[in-house]
Motif scaffolding. Sequence first.
Motif, PDB file in Angstrom:
ATOM      1  N   ASP A   1      61.421  18.577  72.345  1.00  0.00           N
ATOM      2  CA  ASP A   1      62.749  18.558  72.968  1.00  0.00           C
ATOM      3  C   ASP A   1      63.682  19.539  72.253  1.00  0.00           C
ATOM      4  OD1 ASP A   1      64.620  17.182  74.910  1.00  0.00           O
ATOM      5  OD2 ASP A   1      65.724  17.056  73.023  1.00  0.00           O
TER       6      ASP A   1
ATOM      7  N   LYS B   1      67.664  16.330  75.090  1.00  0.00           N
ATOM      8  CA  LYS B   1      68.661  17.321  75.492  1.00  0.00           C
ATOM      9  C   LYS B   1      69.211  17.041  76.892  1.00  0.00           C
ATOM     10  CE  LYS B   1      69.959  21.934  75.346  1.00  0.00           C
ATOM     11  NZ  LYS B   1      69.838  23.226  75.803  1.00  0.00           N
ATOM     12  N   ASP B   2      68.360  16.533  77.781  1.00  0.00           N
ATOM     13  CA  ASP B   2      68.802  16.293  79.160  1.00  0.00           C
ATOM     14  C   ASP B   2      69.622  15.018  79.290  1.00  0.00           C
ATOM     15  OD1 ASP B   2      66.978  14.244  78.965  1.00  0.00           O
ATOM     16  OD2 ASP B   2      65.591  15.027  80.476  1.00  0.00           O
ATOM     17  N   GLY B   3      69.976  14.396  78.177  1.00  0.00           N
ATOM     18  CA  GLY B   3      70.812  13.203  78.218  1.00  0.00           C
ATOM     19  C   GLY B   3      70.009  11.910  78.240  1.00  0.00           C
TER      20      GLY B   3
ATOM     21  N   SER C   1      66.580   7.191  81.742  1.00  0.00           N
ATOM     22  CA  SER C   1      67.619   8.109  82.175  1.00  0.00           C
ATOM     23  C   SER C   1      68.459   7.445  83.266  1.00  0.00           C
ATOM     24  CB  SER C   1      67.028   9.426  82.674  1.00  0.00           C
ATOM     25  OG  SER C   1      65.789   9.226  83.260  1.00  0.00           O
TER      26      SER C   1
ATOM     27  N   GLU D   1      69.251   8.980  89.698  1.00  0.00           N
ATOM     28  CA  GLU D   1      69.956   9.897  90.585  1.00  0.00           C
ATOM     29  C   GLU D   1      70.561   9.094  91.740  1.00  0.00           C
ATOM     30  OE1 GLU D   1      69.156  13.655  90.768  1.00  0.00           O
ATOM     31  OE2 GLU D   1      68.720  13.348  88.641  1.00  0.00           O
TER      32      GLU D   1
END
Length: 360
Positions: free
Chosen positions: A265, A288-290, A355, A358
């Motif tokens: 990462d 990094k992408d949260g 995560s 969406e």
Amino acid sequence: MGWNSWNKFASRIDDAAVRTMADAMVASGMSKLGYVYINIDDTWEGGRDAAGNLIPNKKFPDMKALADYVHSKGLKIGIYSSPGPKTCAGYEGSFGHEVQDANTFAAWGIDYLKYDLCTAMTIYQSTQEDEQGLYQKMGDALQKTNRPIIYSLCQYGQADVWKWGAKTGGNLWRTTGDIRDDWASMDRIGFGQLAIASFARIGHWNDPDMLEIGNGGMNTDEYRTHMSLWSMLSAPLIAGNDLRNMTDDTKSILMNADIIAVDQDPAAKPVQVLSEQGKIETLWRQMKDGAVVIGIFNRGDAAANGTVAWSDVKLGDAGQKLQVRDLWKHQAVSTVGDRYTATVPPHGVEMLKVSVAEGK
Ligand code: GLA
């Protein structure tokens, strides 16, 4: 990421084995996943010629030709030396020839040097002053070759190397003594790294030693733990098995792209302890992408439950819908309810990537 000869082959490494290992790194698909270095460890050295140049022994007839071969596969090649007069296995070291040897390595086309303290301990003190100085000497010599050569410090974590290794030009530094292919060794080394995790940063890594995955001394759950733990630590992934005859199990562990993505990462944030519940140790790291990756590790000898409250994982706004993936089972995990309990096999792990979902 790469491969090193020591864990499996020790002194039984030669030119032919290195070539076929490079072939196997490509044929297995490992190189596509980021494994790139083919590293020759100790026992390649033959002594010095009349001009004092370090030469290989008869196992390695032509280092330049070998480097060319490894490069032709799209891979890079590593070699090994010591700041002492002799290496750990008693072969020729670089003491008094640091600049000359760095130039030799560059001329051969070497891309990586593991520099192992060994008999330098009979000449220098194991203080920061002495060790930083001797690693700086080779670091400067490598720099002056103008060839980019990854510099791997190996002095077993003495003198808090994680505080000064980068100053010598070090890209990675061993933080411990040698790993063995058994649970006790791997568990002790792996979980012993947490307090120094914050010293690792991009280009300058803590190195808890090479992987034993596929060498036979641990079971599948234990090797999954090995891979998961090293990845949670952003540790170098240097395979140490025979890449030419891997079982499907070994491949599925070394080549789990989801776990490799945790290791690689780009944010390289330090791993943190989320909780300890009996023998269950739960670690987490922000990506990094949260997203957040959670490793629920069972260090005990019996299956055990580990629970994570989703609210412990600070992610998005409170009440936001989460999506969770199991990185070993490669499937979604239900987020119904405010907490999740995993039943983890002895010495096993469950790795979850959490995560924000969406949409709504
Ligand atoms: C030391 C190192 C090992 C390996 C051997 C080779 O023990 O820590 O990783 O390089 O030397 O002799």
